[in-house]
Design a protein around this motif. Structure first.
Motif, PDB file in Angstrom:
ATOM      1  N   GLU A 188      22.127 -28.937 -10.581  1.00 21.09           N
ATOM      2  CA  GLU A 188      23.466 -28.817 -11.162  1.00 21.09           C
ATOM      3  C   GLU A 188      23.595 -27.501 -11.920  1.00 21.09           C
ATOM      4  N   ALA A 189      22.525 -27.075 -12.583  1.00 26.41           N
ATOM      5  CA  ALA A 189      22.554 -25.798 -13.299  1.00 26.41           C
ATOM      6  C   ALA A 189      22.654 -24.636 -12.313  1.00 26.41           C
ATOM      7  N   VAL A 190      21.883 -24.693 -11.233  1.00 24.00           N
ATOM      8  CA  VAL A 190      21.892 -23.629 -10.229  1.00 24.00           C
ATOM      9  C   VAL A 190      23.271 -23.502  -9.589  1.00 24.00           C
ATOM     10  N   GLN A 191      23.961 -24.619  -9.429  1.00 29.66           N
ATOM     11  CA  GLN A 191      25.267 -24.622  -8.777  1.00 29.66           C
ATOM     12  C   GLN A 191      26.428 -24.493  -9.762  1.00 29.66           C
ATOM     13  N   SER A 192      26.158 -24.414 -11.038  1.00 35.10           N
ATOM     14  CA  SER A 192      27.199 -24.383 -12.062  1.00 35.10           C
ATOM     15  C   SER A 192      28.004 -23.086 -12.029  1.00 35.10           C
ATOM     16  N   ILE A 193      29.305 -23.219 -11.890  1.00 31.59           N
ATOM     17  CA  ILE A 193      30.196 -22.059 -11.918  1.00 31.59           C
ATOM     18  C   ILE A 193      30.099 -21.375 -13.284  1.00 31.59           C
ATOM     19  N   GLN A 194      29.993 -22.161 -14.354  1.00 33.28           N
ATOM     20  CA  GLN A 194      29.898 -21.584 -15.696  1.00 33.28           C
ATOM     21  C   GLN A 194      28.637 -20.734 -15.846  1.00 33.28           C
ATOM     22  N   VAL A 195      27.524 -21.203 -15.307  1.00 30.51           N
ATOM     23  CA  VAL A 195      26.278 -20.428 -15.369  1.00 30.51           C
ATOM     24  C   VAL A 195      26.437 -19.148 -14.560  1.00 30.51           C
ATOM     25  N   HIS A 196      27.016 -19.235 -13.370  1.00 29.51           N
ATOM     26  CA  HIS A 196      27.227 -18.044 -12.537  1.00 29.51           C
ATOM     27  C   HIS A 196      28.119 -17.032 -13.258  1.00 29.51           C
ATOM     28  N   GLN A 197      29.178 -17.521 -13.893  1.00 24.50           N
ATOM     29  CA  GLN A 197      30.070 -16.625 -14.623  1.00 24.50           C
ATOM     30  C   GLN A 197      29.341 -15.956 -15.778  1.00 24.50           C
ATOM     31  N   ARG A 198      28.540 -16.726 -16.490  1.00 20.10           N
ATOM     32  CA  ARG A 198      27.801 -16.165 -17.625  1.00 20.10           C
ATOM     33  C   ARG A 198      26.787 -15.125 -17.163  1.00 20.10           C
ATOM     34  N   ILE A 199      26.097 -15.385 -16.054  1.00 17.93           N
ATOM     35  CA  ILE A 199      25.155 -14.407 -15.501  1.00 17.93           C
ATOM     36  C   ILE A 199      25.898 -13.120 -15.147  1.00 17.93           C
ATOM     37  N   SER A 200      27.049 -13.265 -14.534  1.00 24.32           N
ATOM     38  CA  SER A 200      27.863 -12.091 -14.166  1.00 24.32           C
ATOM     39  C   SER A 200      28.249 -11.297 -15.424  1.00 24.32           C
ATOM     40  N   GLU A 201      28.671 -11.995 -16.473  1.00 26.09           N
ATOM     41  CA  GLU A 201      29.031 -11.318 -17.730  1.00 26.09           C
ATOM     42  C   GLU A 201      27.835 -10.580 -18.319  1.00 26.09           C
ATOM     43  N   ILE A 202      26.677 -11.230 -18.322  1.00 31.19           N
ATOM     44  CA  ILE A 202      25.464 -10.626 -18.875  1.00 31.19           C
ATOM     45  C   ILE A 202      25.089  -9.377 -18.088  1.00 31.19           C
ATOM     46  N   LEU A 203      25.080  -9.492 -16.763  1.00 32.41           N
ATOM     47  CA  LEU A 203      24.716  -8.360 -15.923  1.00 32.41           C
ATOM     48  C   LEU A 203      25.717  -7.216 -16.050  1.00 32.41           C
ATOM     49  N   SER A 204      27.005  -7.549 -16.166  1.00 36.13           N
ATOM     50  CA  SER A 204      28.021  -6.507 -16.353  1.00 36.13           C
ATOM     51  C   SER A 204      27.792  -5.772 -17.659  1.00 36.13           C
ATOM     52  N   GLY A 205      27.417  -6.502 -18.696  1.00 34.40           N
ATOM     53  CA  GLY A 205      27.147  -5.885 -19.993  1.00 34.40           C
ATOM     54  C   GLY A 205      25.931  -4.986 -19.971  1.00 34.40           C
ATOM     55  N   LEU A 206      24.941  -5.326 -19.161  1.00 38.03           N
ATOM     56  CA  LEU A 206      23.727  -4.501 -19.066  1.00 38.03           C
ATOM     57  C   LEU A 206      23.967  -3.213 -18.285  1.00 38.03           C
ATOM     58  N   CYS A 207      24.958  -3.246 -17.399  1.00 36.68           N
ATOM     59  CA  CYS A 207      25.231  -2.069 -16.541  1.00 36.68           C
ATOM     60  C   CYS A 207      26.092  -1.034 -17.241  1.00 36.68           C
ATOM     61  N   ARG A 208      26.544  -1.300 -18.425  1.00 35.29           N
ATOM     62  CA  ARG A 208      27.421  -0.348 -19.137  1.00 35.29           C
ATOM     63  C   ARG A 208      26.649   0.711 -19.819  1.00 35.29           C
TER      64      ARG A 208
END
Length: 137
Positions: A117-137
């Motif tokens: 359920e965690a692997v498939q969680s849209i909220q987890v995917h969104q949070r990972i995307s936010e984290i990665l976007s923040g690291l790329c700045r």
């Protein structure tokens, strides 16, 4: 996981002893056959799972190696961790203190349910995307 936990401790111990006896390459296929014989996996699931499980095993092995090295020489990087409510309930606490592996910040979140359920969680995917976007700045 429930099916595996439903078998007797004696049978789990026998499986563990057999896996210890086998070479590393033989263990995964033996475990898949073992699960298939007990109807934990269908024939189709077992065949489809072999490649995925071999990849997962290789990744887990490399992750364990990385963790051993990182404990002796922590990385200087942020770590984001998601624990499932099932894992926290089963262990009674967070099973790993990730701050031992980094000199950077550690962010811990909880996801309702189990690992899948965690692997498939849209909220987890969104949070990972936010984290990665923040690291790329």
């Amino acid at each position: 996981e429930e099916a595996f936990n439903s078998i007797s401790e004696r049978e789990r111990d026998a499986l563990q002893q057999e896996l210890i006896r086998l070479s590393e390459d033989e263990r995964l296929e033996y475990a898949i056959r073992w699960a298939q014989e007990r109807s934990f996996l269908s024939f189709e699931e077992a065949n489809a799972s072999i490649g995925v499980l071999k990849l997962g095993y290789a990744l887990a092995k490399e992750a364990a190696l990385f963790m051993n090295v990182s404990r002796a020489q922590p990385v200087d990087a942020p770590i984001s961790v998601w624990w499932t409510t099932n894992t926290l309930q089963r262990h009674g606490k967070e099973p790993v203190d990730w701050s031992a592996y980094t000199t950077g910040p550690v962010t811990v979140d909880t996801v309702a349910g189990d690992h899948m359920e965690a692997v498939q969680s849209i909220q987890v995917h969104q949070r990972i995307s936010e984290i990665l976007s923040g690291l790329c700045r």
